[in-house]
Design an enzyme around this catalytic site. Structure first.
Site, short mmCIF file in Angstrom:
data_model
loop_
_atom_site.label_atom_id
_atom_site.label_comp_id
_atom_site.label_asym_id
_atom_site.label_seq_id
_atom_site.Cartn_x
_atom_site.Cartn_y
_atom_site.Cartn_z
N SER A 220 119.66 -77.57 62.16
CA SER A 220 120.77 -78.50 62.27
C SER A 220 120.25 -79.94 62.37
CB SER A 220 121.64 -78.11 63.47
OG SER A 220 122.86 -78.83 63.48
N ASP A 346 129.83 -73.39 55.87
CA ASP A 346 129.46 -74.09 57.12
C ASP A 346 130.36 -75.31 57.31
OD1 ASP A 346 128.28 -75.44 59.22
OD2 ASP A 346 126.25 -75.39 58.39
N HIS A 375 127.45 -71.90 60.63
CA HIS A 375 126.45 -72.88 61.08
C HIS A 375 125.48 -72.21 62.04
CE1 HIS A 375 124.88 -76.90 61.76
NE2 HIS A 375 124.91 -76.68 63.06
#
Length: 412
Positions: A220, A346, A375
């Site tokens: 991320s 996502d 995600h």
């Protein structure tokens, strides 16, 4: 594994025959109820195999990197079968921290000094029991970068440490300032655009283990930081390869997606409160430079960044910060093999913002896009406790980079 070549004609014939016999039991009989259950299960199975389970899309800017991945990382060519009872994006994202196991890992913590007087917390897993690499001086090292508010204790980080341990490698987790319990010594935290702390960490690792090959994995925001670093440094890096998971490539698109009503309720507000909690923990040192009361009234990540992050790192406006933090603008300058895994569903990194065209222009880049996964989700199997699709991508790519690095010297 169920094959996509399932003979649906045979399934339909057998199901119809069963229903004809069972319906005679009566509307309220157990036969009808069982028939309905069987019929629904068959329909759901058909839908899952046709619309959910799909092979990922592998895109690369060069044939050499593409074929390297196909040969050394078979997972990139395999059908991804998401956990059949939670394949939806938001459910995968929300459930992963709760359903995946947290392997037991004992870290060695080290605090190192930054140029501005701050301190950075590193958690080492030395893997001194490694049989394949018994010499610490040459034992391969994997640097791990967690997400926005993550630490070395996140399940996805612990899983990568476990995978590295199985390979015989050493791991070190780079915890962003102020998130893992250490004292904040200066009024500065972190952001996706600023890579000074990452550069300090890499230099420190290199000094400690000059003869050990080094690669990195970012998740991320950690992946965004890594991509921005590589875009700035070009060939001037000690990293042999990088893998990035669920990165937000265009911050404007990411925040817009997270501000939609449902996603704001499920994710945005929670992450904002986590960021504020970190600010509150270090209020004594931060309130000397920032209006913390104003920061604590933020209701979204965008508002938090407008009132805190962009100001801390000296950007004229928040838009300037978001442009600088978006890795999409630096992909053309990446000179190290980098594999990126994103899910098309996502909500943190919407599919229309995945930089497919930019990847096609750089032979050092490859993008792996799954149809589902959410995600940092990528759950698979009936009960996804021990391993995920993301874990398998990490393990195979890490092994390929470390042990087949000679094939990656010139990807152009």
């Amino acid at each position: 594994m169920i094959s996509l070549d399932l003979n649906f004609n045979i399934l339909t014939r057998d199901l119809s025959h069963y229903l004809e016999n069972q319906v005679k039991v009566g509307l309220f009989g157990s036969g009808v109820g069982l028939s309905l259950v069987l019929g629904f299960s068959a329909a759901y199975t058909c839908y899952y195999l046709i619309s959910v389970a799909k092979k990922p899309q592998l895109i690369s800017g060069g044939k050499k990197f593409y074929h390297f991945l196909r040969e050394q990382c078979p997972v990139v060519s395999e059908t991804y079968y998401p956990t059949f009872w939670c394949w939806e994006s938001r459910i995968q994202t929300l459930l992963r921290p709760f359903v995946t196991a947290k392997p037991g890992v004992i870290y060695r913590n080290e605090l190192i000094k930054a140029a501005d007087g701050g301190q950075i917390s590193l958690d080492w897993f030395d893997n001194n029991d490694s049989l394949s690499h018994p010499d610490p001086a040459t034992r391969p090292t994997v640097l791990l970068l967690p997400g926005l508010t993550g630490t070395s204790r996140e399940s996805y980080i612990l899983h990568m440490v476990q995978q590295s341990r199985d390979l015989g490698y050493r791991c070190v987790v780079f915890n962003n300032r102020g998130v893992s319990g250490e004292t904040l010594l200066t009024p500065r935290t972190y952001c996706a655009a600023n890579t000074e702390d990452l550069e300090t960490v890499l230099e420190h690792i290199q000094r400690a283990y000059e003869a050990a090959p080094l690669m990195a994995a970012g998740v991320s925001m950690g992946g965004m930081m890594l991509a921005n670093y590589l875009g700035r440094k070009g060939r001037e890096t000690c990293l042999k390869g990088v893998v990035v998971f669920s990165a937000g490539w265009d911050v404007f698109e990411c925040t817009a997606s997270l501000e939609k009503p449902l996603d704001r309720f499920l994710f945005n507000s929670y992450l904002t409160s986590c960021l504020q909690a970190s600010v509150h923990r270090h209020r004594p040192v931060l309130e000397k430079c920032y209006d913390i009361d104003h920061v604590m009234k933020a209701r979204t990540i965008r508002e938090f960044d407008e009132r805190f992050t962009s100001i801390m790192f000296g950007y004229p406006t928040n838009d300037d910060y978001y442009h600088d933090a978006s890795p999409v603008h630096r992909l053309k300058s990446v000179q190290v093999p980098m594999l990126c895994l994103n899910a098309a569903d996502d909500v943190f990194s919407p599919s229309h913002a995945i930089p497919v065209e930019a990847v096609k222009q750089n032979p050092n880049l490859a993008m792996l896009i799954t149809h589902h996964g959410g995600h940092i989700g990528f759950l698979e199997g009936l009960w996804p406790r021990q391993s995920t699709y993301m874990d398998r991508v990490f393990k195979q790519f890490a092994k390929a980079v470390i042990e087949q690095s000679n094939q990656l010297k010139d990807l152009s």
